[in-house]
Design an enzyme around this catalytic site. Structure first.
Site, mmCIF file in Angstrom:
data_model
loop_
_atom_site.group_PDB
_atom_site.id
_atom_site.type_symbol
_atom_site.label_atom_id
_atom_site.label_comp_id
_atom_site.label_asym_id
_atom_site.label_seq_id
_atom_site.Cartn_x
_atom_site.Cartn_y
_atom_site.Cartn_z
ATOM 1 N N LYS A 158 0.818 -1.215 0.000
ATOM 2 C CA LYS A 158 0.000 0.000 0.000
ATOM 3 C C LYS A 158 0.850 1.263 0.000
ATOM 4 O O LYS A 158 0.575 2.202 -0.735
ATOM 5 C CB LYS A 158 -0.933 0.026 1.218
ATOM 6 N N ARG A 193 -11.036 2.444 9.606
ATOM 7 C CA ARG A 193 -10.679 1.062 9.932
ATOM 8 C C ARG A 193 -11.912 0.223 10.272
ATOM 9 O O ARG A 193 -11.822 -1.001 10.329
ATOM 10 C CB ARG A 193 -9.713 1.030 11.115
ATOM 11 N N ARG A 207 11.795 -13.449 3.818
ATOM 12 C CA ARG A 207 12.647 -12.264 3.708
ATOM 13 C C ARG A 207 13.810 -12.278 4.707
ATOM 14 O O ARG A 207 13.648 -12.684 5.848
ATOM 15 C CB ARG A 207 11.812 -10.999 3.939
ATOM 16 N N ARG A 266 13.964 -10.198 10.423
ATOM 17 C CA ARG A 266 13.147 -9.528 11.422
ATOM 18 C C ARG A 266 12.404 -10.579 12.233
ATOM 19 O O ARG A 266 11.954 -11.593 11.703
ATOM 20 C CB ARG A 266 12.142 -8.590 10.749
ATOM 21 N N ARG A 313 -1.497 -11.918 11.165
ATOM 22 C CA ARG A 313 -1.772 -10.566 10.662
ATOM 23 C C ARG A 313 -2.827 -10.596 9.568
ATOM 24 O O ARG A 313 -3.716 -9.734 9.519
ATOM 25 C CB ARG A 313 -0.487 -9.944 10.119
#
Length: 230
Positions: free
Chosen positions: A25, A100, A139, A173, A184
């Site tokens: 986004k 939201r 990642r 991470r 998520r």
């Protein structure tokens, strides 16, 4: 990336980008800003600016935040209304982080109606959940220079050696793992389903495949923006 164009509608465009973490986004919003002269409005940035400027709504938000409370929808809407009255948003805005909930969406509709406006389009960046989980979980970066890599899509040319700086240490991470990514996505879908239904009922929902390349997604978004803003 879409060709630069001029938006000719009399009222500024109001675009809402919907998409889960990792859908791109932020990148796409910046590209829309550059292409169409739109302004991305993040609720977090708006709150900080209003507090810094000492506006009436900003002072109200500051008082709430200093007490450790959550800033009310009314205050956020007041800050958003102030910001949308400024001249640099004449071509339109991309709302980031608001609304939201369906209640916030209805309140935003009311605010826009007062200004003779409405949501031009709510664009949902559609992803394949399992592919997104794999994208996030794979990642990692060079610990020395920060160059990004991926278990599947981008390995160093020489195993264990960074292409950019020659470093041999890499890091991930803590939240770049399948479990966190799945949680998520589930939270996003639960939170966003009422918004999707709200904007679908208003006839302004647009959906775009967000699993392509950055330029492919940008081209599709650009086509939507041109069409709904004509």
């Amino acid at each position: 990336m879409p060709d630069s164009t001029t938006m000719t509608q009399t009222k500024p465009a109001v675009l809402i980008l919907l998409g889960p973490p990792g859908a791109g986004k932020g990148t796409q919003a910046r590209m829309l800003e550059e292409t169409f002269g739109l302004v991305q409005l993040s609720t977090g940035d708006l709150l900080r600016a209003a507090v810094s400027q000492g506006t009436e709504a900003g002072l109200a938000a500051k008082a709430v935040m200093e007490e450790g409370g959550l800033v009310s929808d009314e205050i956020v809407l007041a800050i958003l209304q102030d910001r949308m009255a400024e001249p640099d948003v004449a071509k339109g805005v991309i709302l980031d982080g608001f609304p939201r909930t369906a209640g916030q969406a209805a309140a935003l509709d009311g605010l826009l109606e007062e200004n003779g406006q409405s949501v031009t389009a709510a664009i949902s960046l559609e992803v394949d959940d399992e592919a997104m989980i794999a994208r996030v979980a794979g990642r990692y970066t060079c610990a020395k220079c920060g160059e990004g890599y991926h278990d599947e899509f981008k390995q160093p040319e020489v195993a264990g050696v960074c292409d950019k700086c020659g470093g041999t240490e890499f890091k991930r991470r803590a939240d770049d793992n399948a479990e966190t990514a799945r949680a998520r996505l589930e939270a996003y879908h639960a939170q966003t389903a009422p918004l999707i239904a709200h904007y679908k009922a208003l006839g302004v929902l647009e959906e775009i495949d967000a699993m392509g390349s950055i330029d492919e997604i940008a081209s599709g978004l650009g086509s939507i923006v041109k069409r709904v803003s004509a």
